[in-house]
Scaffold this active site. Structure first.
Site, short mmCIF file in Angstrom:
data_model
loop_
_atom_site.label_atom_id
_atom_site.label_comp_id
_atom_site.label_asym_id
_atom_site.label_seq_id
_atom_site.Cartn_x
_atom_site.Cartn_y
_atom_site.Cartn_z
N ARG A 188 9.66 13.49 78.89
CA ARG A 188 10.90 13.66 78.12
C ARG A 188 10.70 13.00 76.76
NH1 ARG A 188 10.99 8.94 77.01
NH2 ARG A 188 13.00 9.26 76.05
N GLY A 189 11.72 13.13 75.91
CA GLY A 189 11.58 12.64 74.54
C GLY A 189 11.14 13.83 73.68
N ALA A 190 11.78 14.00 72.52
CA ALA A 190 11.62 15.24 71.74
C ALA A 190 10.16 15.58 71.39
CB ALA A 190 12.49 15.14 70.48
N ARG A 216 14.73 22.90 78.04
CA ARG A 216 15.77 22.00 77.53
C ARG A 216 16.23 22.51 76.15
NH1 ARG A 216 14.80 15.74 78.05
NH2 ARG A 216 17.07 15.76 78.10
N GLN A 268 16.75 5.36 80.41
CA GLN A 268 15.49 5.39 79.65
C GLN A 268 15.21 4.07 78.94
OE1 GLN A 268 17.79 7.79 79.66
NE2 GLN A 268 16.96 9.82 79.27
N ASP A 276 16.56 13.89 68.30
CA ASP A 276 16.14 15.14 68.95
C ASP A 276 16.22 16.33 68.01
OD1 ASP A 276 16.88 13.34 71.33
OD2 ASP A 276 15.73 15.02 72.16
N ASN A 317 20.99 12.88 69.02
CA ASN A 317 20.12 11.96 69.78
C ASN A 317 20.86 11.58 71.07
OD1 ASN A 317 17.66 10.41 70.02
ND2 ASN A 317 18.90 8.59 69.71
N LYS A 318 20.20 10.78 71.89
CA LYS A 318 20.74 10.41 73.20
C LYS A 318 22.20 9.97 73.12
CE LYS A 318 19.11 10.66 76.38
NZ LYS A 318 19.35 11.95 77.06
O1 MRU Z 1 16.90 13.02 77.46
P1 MRU Z 1 15.70 12.39 76.82
O2 MRU Z 1 15.18 11.19 77.52
O3 MRU Z 1 14.63 13.42 76.54
O4 MRU Z 1 16.24 11.92 75.40
C1 MRU Z 1 15.35 11.33 74.50
C2 MRU Z 1 16.01 10.84 73.27
O5 MRU Z 1 17.18 10.99 73.06
C3 MRU Z 1 15.11 10.20 72.24
O6 MRU Z 1 15.80 9.24 71.52
C4 MRU Z 1 14.63 11.28 71.28
O7 MRU Z 1 14.07 12.37 71.96
C5 MRU Z 1 13.65 10.77 70.30
S1 MRU Z 1 12.09 10.47 70.99
C6 MRU Z 1 11.02 9.95 69.80
#
Ligand code: MRU
Length: 351
Positions: free
Chosen positions: A47-49, A91, A198, A239, A249-250
């Site tokens: 996970r993470g963009a 996603r 996370q 994201d 973002n999250k």
């Molecule tokens: O749902 P996730 O864990 O994929 O969400 C991740 C985030 O919101 C991060 O802050 C974002 O992707 C940036 S990662 C460098």
């Protein structure tokens, strides 16, 4: 360095750290097909963009290479679309996913070949480039961003925008890593980041591994921490960022930005160029992923919401540019965030 996503050439498979098991178990998942890759992204093993973009890029390679020896070979274009659609459907919010898929798709189509083997080879080299470039962009973000942090300061972050969310090093956590490498003595608070934790599970794990002074707090503690100036500022990842500087973002990011604005603390977003979506100006068209309500209904395998009560589980929120001090990119820091500053720093046009 943590190898979040690694292509094992000897076994011709993609290896990812299963992030659902951290911090108690460090296990590698091997992906042999595009479906394995899609399942890893949907199941949040990766996970993470930026990390899901890199992973999907290798997924295209696996989708092509596995079909090259079939007796009835599908047409390259048909197969490519099928594989790309599968991966793009995993996603919806992080633009890096679509950016990476489009990049590999274009590289393959530009070959003008019908040969699956040749096409697969191109997909693999493009995926390798995306991974290498992501690492370089994170390093550059770190170099620019560490300037905003002074020796002896404490900063807060949300979710995980670290090595685990990228090809390595991280965006927001890359800034902290670069500050530490520059000899600054810093401490970090990590929001636990309900519902999937996370921050508690991943950010704390990777920062601790790197010898940081890291402290986890429950999300609802951030307000008093900021008000009492126990932190000097907040840095988060992103994201998707529109050309006018709206940041997805999250979930929980927006509240932190409001808290910083109200209390006069800096609020920075750290993100590579691949997170900017220059096709969107404002926030209306960003699709916010809504996840399964069971993530809210239970905690640690235990039901915490009475049977039959409604729950709501958006995974991301949007922060408008007026709440953001600056966006730390691999091309420099965009500050202040006026619409025209974004294309200027990135050297990209709105489209
Ligand atoms: O749902 P996730 O864990 O994929 O969400 C991740 C985030 O919101 C991060 O802050 C974002 O992707 C940036 S990662 C460098």
């Amino acid at each position: 360095m943590i190898k979040t996503v690694y292509f094992n050439k000897a076994e011709n498979c993609l290896e990812v750290i299963d992030q659902t098991l951290l911090p108690t178990k460090e296990e590698i998942v091997k992906c042999h097909t595009e479906l394995d890759v899609a399942n890893c992204i949907v199941g949040m093993k990766v996970r993470g963009a930026p990390a899901i973009g890199v992973t999907a890029a290798y997924g295209i390679y696996l989708g092509l290479v596995n079909k090259k020896n079939l007796e009835t070979k599908p047409t390259l274009e048909g197969l490519l679309e099928q594989v790309c659609d599968l991966l793009a459907g995993t996603r919806p919010t992080a633009v890096n996913l679509f950016w990476a898929i489009n990049r590999v798709r274009k590289a393959v189509l530009d070959l003008h070949t019908g040969d699956l083997g040749e096409a697969a080879k191109k997909a693999l080299s493009e995926a390798d480039s995306i991974l290498e470039e992501d690492l370089a962009m994170c390093r550059a973000i770190g170099r620019f961003g560490q300037e905003v942090i002074n020796d002896g300061e404490t900063w807060l972050t949300h979710c995980n925008a670290g090595a685990l969310a990228t090809a390595g090093y991280g965006s927001a956590l890359g800034v902290f890593r670069a500050a530490k490498e520059a000899g600054k003595d810093i401490a970090i608070f990590a929001d636990e980041t309900r519902p999937l934790l996370q921050g508690a599970r991943l950010t704390a794990w990777e920062l601790m591994k790197d010898g940081f002074d890291v402290t986890v707090i429950a999300d609802n503690m951030a307000g008093s921490l900021i008000r009492e100036e126990k932190v000097q500022g907040v840095i988060v990842g992103a994201d998707r960022i529109t050309s006018k500087g709206f940041v997805a973002n999250k979930i929980g990011t927006y509240s932190l930005a409001v808290l910083c604005k109200y209390n006069g603390l800096p609020f920075y977003v750290a993100a590579p160029e691949s997170t900017f979506d220059m096709t969107l100006k404002y926030d209306e068209d960003i699709v916010i992923e809504e996840r399964n309500g069971d993530e809210i209904r239970s905690f640690n395998g235990q039901q915490i919401v009475p049977e039959g009560v409604k729950v709501y589980n958006p995974a991301f929120d949007i922060t408008p540019p007026e709440l953001i001090t600056g966006i730390i990119t691999d091309k420099g820091i965009i500050e202040p965030i006026f619409g025209e500053n974004i294309p200027k720093v990135l050297g990209k046009k709105e489209n």
